[in-house]
Structure formats: C-alpha cells, structure tokens
Scaffold this motif. Structure first.
Motif, short mmCIF file in Angstrom:
data_model
loop_
_atom_site.label_atom_id
_atom_site.label_comp_id
_atom_site.label_asym_id
_atom_site.label_seq_id
_atom_site.Cartn_x
_atom_site.Cartn_y
_atom_site.Cartn_z
N VAL A 1 0.87 -1.18 0.00
CA VAL A 1 0.00 0.00 0.00
C VAL A 1 0.90 1.23 0.00
N THR A 2 0.66 2.17 -0.92
CA THR A 2 1.52 3.35 -1.01
C THR A 2 0.71 4.64 -1.21
N SER A 3 1.40 5.73 -0.99
CA SER A 3 0.91 7.04 -1.45
C SER A 3 2.12 7.78 -1.98
N ALA A 4 2.10 8.04 -3.28
CA ALA A 4 3.21 8.81 -3.86
C ALA A 4 3.17 10.23 -3.31
N ARG A 5 1.98 10.66 -2.86
CA ARG A 5 1.83 12.03 -2.34
C ARG A 5 2.44 12.19 -0.95
N THR A 6 2.13 11.26 -0.04
CA THR A 6 2.62 11.42 1.35
C THR A 6 3.89 10.62 1.62
N GLY A 7 4.23 9.69 0.73
CA GLY A 7 5.42 8.87 0.94
C GLY A 7 5.11 7.57 1.68
N LEU A 8 3.85 7.37 2.05
CA LEU A 8 3.47 6.14 2.75
C LEU A 8 3.86 4.90 1.92
N GLY A 9 4.52 3.94 2.55
CA GLY A 9 4.83 2.67 1.90
C GLY A 9 5.97 2.70 0.90
N LEU A 10 6.55 3.90 0.67
CA LEU A 10 7.62 3.96 -0.34
C LEU A 10 8.88 3.25 0.12
N GLY A 11 9.12 3.29 1.45
CA GLY A 11 10.29 2.60 2.00
C GLY A 11 10.19 1.10 1.74
N ARG A 12 8.99 0.56 1.91
CA ARG A 12 8.78 -0.88 1.68
C ARG A 12 8.94 -1.23 0.21
N LEU A 13 8.41 -0.38 -0.65
CA LEU A 13 8.53 -0.64 -2.09
C LEU A 13 10.00 -0.60 -2.52
N ARG A 14 10.69 0.39 -2.00
CA ARG A 14 12.12 0.53 -2.30
C ARG A 14 12.90 -0.69 -1.79
N ALA A 15 12.53 -1.15 -0.58
CA ALA A 15 13.22 -2.31 0.02
C ALA A 15 12.95 -3.57 -0.82
N LEU A 16 11.73 -3.70 -1.30
CA LEU A 16 11.41 -4.87 -2.14
C LEU A 16 12.24 -4.84 -3.43
N LEU A 17 12.33 -3.65 -4.04
CA LEU A 17 13.12 -3.53 -5.27
C LEU A 17 14.59 -3.80 -4.98
N ALA A 18 15.07 -3.27 -3.86
CA ALA A 18 16.49 -3.48 -3.50
C ALA A 18 16.78 -4.97 -3.32
N GLU A 19 15.84 -5.69 -2.70
CA GLU A 19 16.04 -7.13 -2.49
C GLU A 19 16.07 -7.87 -3.83
N ARG A 20 15.17 -7.51 -4.74
CA ARG A 20 15.14 -8.18 -6.05
C ARG A 20 16.42 -7.91 -6.83
N VAL A 21 16.90 -6.67 -6.70
CA VAL A 21 18.13 -6.31 -7.42
C VAL A 21 19.32 -7.06 -6.83
N LEU A 22 19.36 -7.11 -5.50
CA LEU A 22 20.49 -7.74 -4.81
C LEU A 22 20.57 -9.23 -5.13
N THR A 23 19.44 -9.91 -5.10
CA THR A 23 19.47 -11.36 -5.30
C THR A 23 19.48 -11.73 -6.79
N ARG A 24 19.28 -10.75 -7.66
CA ARG A 24 19.27 -10.98 -9.12
C ARG A 24 18.35 -12.14 -9.51
N ARG A 25 17.23 -12.28 -8.80
CA ARG A 25 16.42 -13.47 -9.05
C ARG A 25 15.33 -13.27 -10.09
N SER A 26 14.98 -11.99 -10.35
CA SER A 26 13.80 -11.77 -11.18
C SER A 26 13.99 -12.18 -12.64
N TYR A 27 15.18 -11.87 -13.22
CA TYR A 27 15.34 -12.18 -14.65
C TYR A 27 15.24 -13.68 -14.90
N ALA A 28 15.85 -14.46 -13.98
CA ALA A 28 15.82 -15.90 -14.15
C ALA A 28 14.41 -16.45 -13.91
N ALA A 29 13.73 -15.87 -12.93
CA ALA A 29 12.36 -16.32 -12.63
C ALA A 29 11.44 -16.01 -13.81
N ARG A 30 11.66 -14.86 -14.43
CA ARG A 30 10.85 -14.46 -15.59
C ARG A 30 11.08 -15.44 -16.75
#
Ligand SMILES: Nc1nc2c(ncn2[C@@H]2O[C@H](COP(=O)(O)OP(=O)(O)OP(=O)(O)O)[C@@H](O)[C@H]2O)c(=O)[nH]1
Ligand SMILES: [Mg+2]
Length: 329
Positions: free
Chosen positions: A236-265
């Motif tokens: 759940v996010t709000s681009a206006r208030t910043g709610l949930g952006l930390g979680r979204l960023r953390a999720l992206l950081a995890e996917r980038v770090l583990t490099r798992r998405s391209y192989a899963a795709r």
C-alpha cells in the motif's frame, strides 16, 4: 541456512536456463508445421526473448511500473528515483513513451537498446547523485510505462511489448479502479504463472480512511487470489505522502540484490510455452507412426518446462513425470 539453500537452488535454476531454452528450440523444430501457427510463433518468441535476456546483463533487474492512466505510475517513478523525471499530469493519459531510470550504468547500454528505449528517454541515476539510496538500488532499471488499457493504441502496444521483456512488473492500482474486471480478466488472470515476477501496489492510499485502506487491501488480495496471483506481494503506497515507499524501495532493493527476477521471468516464460505445446501434443496432434518424434518432443518439453513449471496439461503429456513443487522463485 535456509537462505544459503535458497541461493543454491536459485543458482541451479539459473545454470539450467540455457539448456531449457535449447530444449524448447528443439521441440519447436519437431512441431513446426504440425501445430497451429500461432502456438508455434508464441513459443518461438519465448525462445528468442529468453535467449536474448540470458545474453544480456544479469547484474541488472528490469522493473516496469504498469497500470491504468492516473493510477500514479509516473509519480511513484519520480518518488523512487528521488528526482522529477517523468511528467505527472492532470490531463489523461499523460505518459506516452516509456522512460527509463538506471541505477548503475555499466553494462546497461545493450539492455536499454534491447528494450528499445531511446537515449533521450534514459536517465542514469548514478551519474546524477551518489548517495546511500543509489547504492541500495544499484542494478535497477526502472521503467515508467504508458497506461496499459489506453484509449491510444500506441500506448497499449508499447506496454504489451515491454511487459513481455521486463524481469518484474509492478502493477500500480488506485482505489477507484483496482477491482476493474477487464483488467483482472484480460490482463492479470492469464499471467497467473508469472505470479513470482509481479508485485501489486495499491497507490493513492491517502485518499482513503485507515479502515477503508485495510478493506481495499483485503478486497484486492481476495481478487488476486481468484486470479491465481495470491503469491504476488501487495503493498500500500501514497506517492503524495510517501506512505509505503520505504517498503517498495526495500522490495526492489532485495530483487536487485538477489538478481532473481530475470531468471524467474525466463523460467516462467519457458514453462508456459512448454505447457502450451504439450497441451497440443497431448491432444495427439503430432502423432508419428513410429512414435520417435513424439518421444523426443515430450522429452524436450519436459526439459524446457523445468521442474518448477509443470502445469496440469503438461503433466498429462509427460506421462508419469512428477512435478516438483519448489515454490520458485
Ligand atoms: N492523492 C494522490 N494523488 C496522486 C498519488 N499518486 C499520483 N497522484 C496524482 O494522480 C494524478 C496522476 O498521476 P500520474 O503519476 O501522472 O499517473 P500515471 O499513472 O503516470 O498516469 P498516465 O501517465 O496517464 O498513465 C496526478 O495528478 C498525481 O499528482 C497519490 O498517491 N495520492
Ligand atoms: Mg504517467
């Protein structure tokens, strides 16, 4: 410990991908001219895209922000980038061409060329500013897409083209349109086998009261369950208030770090293509008098599908092969 085992399992899946692509290519040669042309063509597209992606940078993770007009894709894109790059508009639809923001440019050039993103639509985040947030997302190629169900056909085509290529799709939904049945029926349900490479974001949460946010989120989760996408994360996010952006960023950081998405795709694409071919094979459309082709085809399709992607139709035609439920990715 489980993390190490998980990583080993992923490495195994990655190591097997090139032979799975080859196996699908061989299977296609056997069915060429014997199965409906559109089925063969679709699988040929998978062989070509998968082969391309495996040759391109494994150190980058391509993430697309997709969704209806006005849901807040460009606003989230800017918030994640920390810069006002994309035009956020009142007039709808606003974004007409995909825009890329790249964290860590080394090796990304060929990837962006493959994605067909013109240079004037690329921003190299690392060259703009060096800070902790940049390094956390190092390797991310974030795309701001036009609206997927646009009144403008050029927008729809651009989205379709890119959604086929990217490693991870973040669907940006808003409280007004998250339940839209056309989106669930036409877009999401057919992508059920790609649940591992999709994320759902309920944006504009600031427009709702707290209890309404919880109700909306629960309703969305139930709808996604019904689409076969229950295992995709919902944020759940709000681009206006910043709610949930930390979680979204953390999720992206995890996917980038583990490099798992391209192989899963790639893995999900291969499994779907192998299943589609197996379904037709199972119907006896490639029966061969001496049975040799059929046996080779079945073997090739089983190999292409991998242990992680065998659906019911394929299982039937692989005669006795048991599906390993690995939960990948
Ligand atoms: N209240 C509120 N408004 C938002 C939020 N996110 C975006 N908006 C507003 O919604 C409108 C559309 O935002 P955009 O980011 O342009 O939406 P988009 O999904 O990129 O739209 P297209 O480019 O047309 O597909 C703008 O007026 C934004 O300011 C949010 O979280 N809360
Ligand atoms: Mg936009």
């Amino acid at each position: 410990m489980t993390e190490i085992l998980e990583r080993r399992r992923r490495e195994k899946v990655v190591a097997r991908l090139p032979e799975r692509v080859e196996a699908l290519g061989r299977a296609l040669e056997l069915v060429d001219g014997r199965l409906p042309a559109e089925v063969v063509e679709a699988s040929r597209g998978v062989v070509s895209r998968a082969g391309d992606r495996l040759r391109l940078s494994p150190d980058h993770t391509i993430v697309a922000l997709a969704g209806a007009t006005g849901s807040g894709k460009s606003s989230l894109f800017n918030a994640i980038a920390g810069l006002d790059l994309a035009t956020v508009g009142v007039r709808r639809p606003t974004t007409s061409t995909a825009l890329a923001c790249v964290w860590g440019s080394a090796g990304a050039g060929a990837l962006l060329e493959w994605l067909g993103i013109a240079r004037r639509h690329q921003v190299m985040r690392s060259s703009v500013l060096e800070d902790a947030e940049v390094s956390e997302l190092q390797g991310l190629v974030l795309l701001d897409l036009p609206d997927h169900d646009s009144t403008a056909s050029s927008h729809r085509l651009e989205v379709q083209r890119l959604v086929e290529l990217v490693d991870l799709v973040v669907w940006v939904l808003d409280p007004q349109k998250y339940a839209d049945s056309a989106m669930h029926d036409d877009f999401l349900r057919p992508l059920a086998s790609h649940a591992g490479v999709m994320v759902f974001v309920l944006n504009q949460a600031d427009q709702l009261s707290r209890p309404d946010v919880a109700a909306c989120e629960a309703d969305l989760r139930a709808l996604l369950d019904g689409d076969g996408l229950g295992r995709s994360p919902v944020l759940v996010t709000s681009a206006r208030t910043g709610l949930g952006l930390g979680r979204l960023r953390a999720l992206l950081a995890e996917r980038v770090l583990t490099r798992r998405s391209y192989a899963a795709r790639v893995s999900a694409d291969l499994a779907v293509a192998a299943d589609a071919l197996a379904e037709h094979t199972g119907a006896g459309e490639v029966a061969d008098p001496d049975g040799k082709d059929v046996a080779a085809l079945r073997e090739g399709l089983a190999q292409a599908a991998g242990a992680d992607g065998i659906a019911a139709a394929a299982r039937r035609s692989y005669a006795g092969r048991s599906a390993a439920s690995t939960g990948w990715p």
